[in-house]
Design a protein around this motif. Structure first.
Motif, PDB file in Angstrom:
ATOM      1  N   ALA A 134      31.048  40.713  41.547  1.00  0.00           N
ATOM      2  CA  ALA A 134      32.217  39.846  41.452  1.00  0.00           C
ATOM      3  C   ALA A 134      32.815  39.918  40.059  1.00  0.00           C
ATOM      4  N   LEU A 135      34.145  40.031  39.996  1.00  0.00           N
ATOM      5  CA  LEU A 135      34.886  39.861  38.749  1.00  0.00           C
ATOM      6  C   LEU A 135      35.454  38.451  38.777  1.00  0.00           C
ATOM      7  N   LEU A 136      34.911  37.593  37.927  1.00  0.00           N
ATOM      8  CA  LEU A 136      35.244  36.170  37.937  1.00  0.00           C
ATOM      9  C   LEU A 136      35.906  35.793  36.620  1.00  0.00           C
ATOM     10  N   GLY A 137      36.959  34.996  36.693  1.00  0.00           N
ATOM     11  CA  GLY A 137      37.596  34.543  35.471  1.00  0.00           C
ATOM     12  C   GLY A 137      38.873  33.784  35.780  1.00  0.00           C
ATOM     13  N   PRO A 138      39.439  33.122  34.780  1.00  0.00           N
ATOM     14  CA  PRO A 138      40.685  32.389  34.988  1.00  0.00           C
ATOM     15  C   PRO A 138      41.865  33.336  35.162  1.00  0.00           C
ATOM     16  N   SER A 139      42.999  32.796  35.568  1.00  0.00           N
ATOM     17  CA  SER A 139      44.213  33.607  35.688  1.00  0.00           C
ATOM     18  C   SER A 139      44.539  34.235  34.333  1.00  0.00           C
ATOM     19  N   LYS A 189      41.043  40.508  35.382  1.00  0.00           N
ATOM     20  CA  LYS A 189      40.177  40.970  36.472  1.00  0.00           C
ATOM     21  C   LYS A 189      40.939  41.807  37.505  1.00  0.00           C
ATOM     22  N   THR A 190      42.154  41.407  37.879  1.00  0.00           N
ATOM     23  CA  THR A 190      42.914  42.200  38.846  1.00  0.00           C
ATOM     24  C   THR A 190      43.368  43.518  38.241  1.00  0.00           C
ATOM     25  N   THR A 191      43.748  43.508  36.967  1.00  0.00           N
ATOM     26  CA  THR A 191      44.123  44.761  36.294  1.00  0.00           C
ATOM     27  C   THR A 191      42.948  45.732  36.295  1.00  0.00           C
ATOM     28  N   LEU A 192      41.756  45.234  36.012  1.00  0.00           N
ATOM     29  CA  LEU A 192      40.567  46.085  36.030  1.00  0.00           C
ATOM     30  C   LEU A 192      40.334  46.658  37.424  1.00  0.00           C
ATOM     31  N   LEU A 193      40.465  45.826  38.451  1.00  0.00           N
ATOM     32  CA  LEU A 193      40.255  46.295  39.828  1.00  0.00           C
ATOM     33  C   LEU A 193      41.281  47.368  40.193  1.00  0.00           C
ATOM     34  N   ARG A 194      42.541  47.152  39.821  1.00  0.00           N
ATOM     35  CA  ARG A 194      43.599  48.119  40.152  1.00  0.00           C
ATOM     36  C   ARG A 194      43.369  49.459  39.451  1.00  0.00           C
ATOM     37  N   ILE A 195      42.872  49.421  38.221  1.00  0.00           N
ATOM     38  CA  ILE A 195      42.602  50.674  37.505  1.00  0.00           C
ATOM     39  C   ILE A 195      41.417  51.400  38.132  1.00  0.00           C
ATOM     40  N   ILE A 196      40.389  50.660  38.529  1.00  0.00           N
ATOM     41  CA  ILE A 196      39.261  51.295  39.216  1.00  0.00           C
ATOM     42  C   ILE A 196      39.735  51.978  40.501  1.00  0.00           C
ATOM     43  N   VAL A 215      37.435  40.501  43.305  1.00  0.00           N
ATOM     44  CA  VAL A 215      38.036  39.615  42.308  1.00  0.00           C
ATOM     45  C   VAL A 215      38.133  38.220  42.891  1.00  0.00           C
ATOM     46  N   THR A 216      37.772  37.229  42.095  1.00  0.00           N
ATOM     47  CA  THR A 216      37.920  35.840  42.514  1.00  0.00           C
ATOM     48  C   THR A 216      38.010  34.942  41.292  1.00  0.00           C
ATOM     49  N   HIS A 217      38.665  33.803  41.476  1.00  0.00           N
ATOM     50  CA  HIS A 217      38.617  32.759  40.442  1.00  0.00           C
ATOM     51  C   HIS A 217      37.772  31.589  40.928  1.00  0.00           C
ATOM     52  N   ASP A 218      37.199  31.732  42.128  1.00  0.00           N
ATOM     53  CA  ASP A 218      36.401  30.685  42.755  1.00  0.00           C
ATOM     54  C   ASP A 218      34.929  30.884  42.360  1.00  0.00           C
ATOM     55  N   GLN A 219      34.411  29.976  41.545  1.00  0.00           N
ATOM     56  CA  GLN A 219      33.029  30.106  41.072  1.00  0.00           C
ATOM     57  C   GLN A 219      32.027  30.095  42.217  1.00  0.00           C
ATOM     58  N   ASP A 220      32.213  29.167  43.152  1.00  0.00           N
ATOM     59  CA  ASP A 220      31.272  29.079  44.272  1.00  0.00           C
ATOM     60  C   ASP A 220      31.233  30.386  45.049  1.00  0.00           C
ATOM     61  N   GLU A 221      32.397  30.984  45.254  1.00  0.00           N
ATOM     62  CA  GLU A 221      32.476  32.238  45.989  1.00  0.00           C
ATOM     63  C   GLU A 221      31.714  33.341  45.272  1.00  0.00           C
ATOM     64  N   ALA A 222      31.933  33.464  43.967  1.00  0.00           N
ATOM     65  CA  ALA A 222      31.253  34.505  43.193  1.00  0.00           C
ATOM     66  C   ALA A 222      29.744  34.295  43.178  1.00  0.00           C
ATOM     67  N   LEU A 223      29.309  33.060  42.940  1.00  0.00           N
ATOM     68  CA  LEU A 223      27.882  32.786  42.836  1.00  0.00           C
ATOM     69  C   LEU A 223      27.184  32.911  44.186  1.00  0.00           C
ATOM     70  N   ASP A 241      25.816  40.091  44.001  1.00  0.00           N
ATOM     71  CA  ASP A 241      24.530  40.459  43.408  1.00  0.00           C
ATOM     72  C   ASP A 241      24.556  40.195  41.907  1.00  0.00           C
ATOM     73  N   ARG A 242      25.704  40.544  41.284  1.00  0.00           N
ATOM     74  CA  ARG A 242      25.922  40.227  39.875  1.00  0.00           C
ATOM     75  C   ARG A 242      27.362  39.754  39.702  1.00  0.00           C
ATOM     76  N   VAL A 243      27.569  38.998  38.631  1.00  0.00           N
ATOM     77  CA  VAL A 243      28.885  38.447  38.324  1.00  0.00           C
ATOM     78  C   VAL A 243      29.285  38.899  36.928  1.00  0.00           C
ATOM     79  N   ALA A 244      30.506  39.444  36.814  1.00  0.00           N
ATOM     80  CA  ALA A 244      31.082  39.778  35.506  1.00  0.00           C
ATOM     81  C   ALA A 244      32.128  38.723  35.188  1.00  0.00           C
ATOM     82  N   VAL A 245      31.863  37.899  34.175  1.00  0.00           N
ATOM     83  CA  VAL A 245      32.784  36.830  33.798  1.00  0.00           C
ATOM     84  C   VAL A 245      33.755  37.369  32.757  1.00  0.00           C
ATOM     85  N   MET A 246      35.059  37.288  33.063  1.00  0.00           N
ATOM     86  CA  MET A 246      36.080  37.854  32.187  1.00  0.00           C
ATOM     87  C   MET A 246      36.893  36.758  31.501  1.00  0.00           C
ATOM     88  N   ASN A 247      37.343  37.077  30.289  1.00  0.00           N
ATOM     89  CA  ASN A 247      38.152  36.156  29.500  1.00  0.00           C
ATOM     90  C   ASN A 247      39.011  36.962  28.543  1.00  0.00           C
TER      91      ASN A 247
END
Length: 344
Positions: free
Chosen positions: A32-37, A41-48, A193-201, A205-211
Motif C-alpha cells: 500500500a502507498l498511504l499518505g495525505p493528498s 503516491k498517485t504520481t509514483l503509481l503512474r510512473i511505475i 494507493v489509498t488515503h484510508d489508514q484502515d484500508e492500508a493496514l 503486506d507492507r505499507v509505504a507512508v508518503m509525505n
C-alpha cells in the motif's frame, strides 16, 4: 515480479511531486502507498505503470529498466477509482478489450477470448452478467468488472489507484476481503494507493507512508502502527493528539507527567509527543495531567467516545471503556498511558 524504483524525481512546474524516492516491492507482495493528498503516491503509481515519466531515476521490473517504456509494453494492469469502463460496451466486451486491441500476431482467437472472459467473470463473482452494460451494475459490481479487465491481459504487476474510494462503507469493506483473496489466488505483485489508514493496514503486506514527495517509512502494518519511525507517521496514523514534550533520560515529560517513551530512542531536549485516543486514562479533576472538560460522550460499539476540551481550547478524542465515569460538562484529568515522542 520484483518492482524497484531508485531516485525517482518528478516536478510539475514549481511543485516537487517526488523527491528522490526509492522503493523495492517484493514478488507477489501486496503493498500500500498511504499518505495525505499531495504526498506523491498517485504520481509514483503512474510512473511505475508507465502513464507518466520521471525527471530522474529508474524503474525496474525483475531487474530490467522499464523507465522509458510506455504502459502497453510493461504488462501492467490498472484499476482506477472511477472504474473507467466503456459505457457503450457490454461487460464481456469491456473485459475483453485489452485482448482485442493486441497486435494481430499476439491477439488470441475469438473462442480463447470468450473463454478467458467467462473465467474472469467467475473469478470476480459475476458469472452470467457478461451481456449487461455497466449502467446496469452496482458500483461494487462495476469495480469487479474493472479488475477483471485489468487481469485479462495477464499482467505481471497490478496497480490500483484508490479502487474503493467511490463506494459506500459496507461495499468497500466487502471488496477489501474479496480483493485480498483474488491477490492471493493470482499471485500477482500488487501496489495500491489509498488515503484510508484502515484500508492500508487491513489489506497490505507492507505499507509505504508518503509525505511531501518522500517515503517516511516502509514496514508491516503492525510496525507502522505500533512503531512509527518518524513524527509524521506517528501524527498521521491512528488519529493521534500532538503535544509539546521534554525528552530526558530516555523518558518524556508531557503535561507534568513523566512517562517512558514508546517511540525511537531520542537525545535529551525539546520534543513532540503523540497519544492516540485509546492511550488516555480519564481521572478525576485535580490529578496530575491535562485538565479538561467533557463536551460529549457517545456510547457506541465496544468503547465510549469521549470528546474533551483542554484548557487551551484544543479538542481531544478519548476512547474509553463503556463504563467510563464521566458525563457531559464534567471536569476531568487526562493522563497519557502510552506516548511516542520524537525530537522537535
Amino acid at each position: 515480479m520484483t518492482v524497484s524504483v531508485t531516485g525517482l524525481t518528478k516536478r510539475f512546474s514549481d511543485h516537487t511531486a517526488l523527491d528522490g524516492v526509492g522503493l523495492d516491492v517484493r514478488p507477489a507482495e501486496f503493498l500500500a502507498l498511504l499518505g495525505p493528498s499531495g504526498s506523491g503516491k498517485t504520481t509514483l503509481l503512474r510512473i511505475i505503470g508507465g502513464l507518466d515519466f520521471p525527471d530522474a531515476g529508474t524503474v525496474t521490473f525483475a531487474g530490467e529498466n522499464v523507465a522509458g517504456r510506455p504502459a502497453r509494453d510493461r504488462r501492467v494492469g490498472f484499476v482506477f477509482q472511477n472504474y473507467a469502463l466503456f459505457r457503450h460496451m457490454r461487460v464481456a466486451d469491456n473485459i475483453a478489450f485489452g485482448l482485442t486491441v493486441k497486435p494481430r500476431r499476439e491477439r488470441p482467437d475469438a473462442r480463447t477470448i470468450a473463454a478467458r472472459v467467462d473465467e474472469l467473470l467467475a473469478l470476480v463473482q459475476l458469472p452470467g452478467l457478461g451481456r449487461r452494460y455497466p449502467a446496469q451494475l452496482s458500483g461494487g459490481q462495476r469495480q469487479r468488472v474493472a479488475l477483471a479487465r485489468a487481469l485479462a491481459v495477464d499482467p505481471s504487476v497490478l496497480l490500483l489507484d484508490e479502487p474503493f474510494g467511490a463506494l459506500d462503507a459496507k461495499v468497500r469493506n466487502d471488496l477489501r476481503r474479496w480483493l485480498r483473496g483474488v491477490h492471493e489466488t493470482m499471485g500477482l505483485t500488487s501496489i495500491f494507493v489509498t488515503h484510508d489508514q484502515d484500508e492500508a493496514l487491513d489489506l497490505a503486506d507492507r505499507v509505504a507512508v508518503m509525505n511531501a514527495g518522500r517515503i517516511e517509512q516502509v514496514d508491516t502494518p503492525d510496525a507502522v502502527y505500533n512503531r512509527p519511525a518518524t513524527a509524521f507517521v506517528a501524527d498521521f496514523i491512528g488519529n493521534a493528539c500532538r503535544f509539546d514534550a521534554r525528552l530526558a533520560g530516555g523518558g518524556v515529560d508531557v503535561a507534568g507527567v513523566r512517562l517512558s517513551n514508546s517511540g525511537p530512542a531520542c537525545a535529551d531536549g525539546p520534543g513532540v509527543a503523540f497519544v492516540r485516543p485509546h492511550e488516555f486514562a480519564i481521572l478525576p479533576a485535580g490529578a496530575p495531567g491535562l485538565a479538561a472538560t467533557v463536551r460529549r460522550v457517545a456510547h457506541t460499539g465496544s468503547r465510549a467516545g469521549v470528546e474533551c476540551v483542554l484548557a487551551d481550547g484544543r479538542i481531544v478524542d478519548v476512547s474509553a471503556p463503556l463504563d467510563v465515569a464521566a458525563g457531559m460538562g464534567d471536569a476531568v484529568t487526562l493522563v497519557p498511558t502510552t506516548v511516542r515522542a520524537y525530537p522537535a
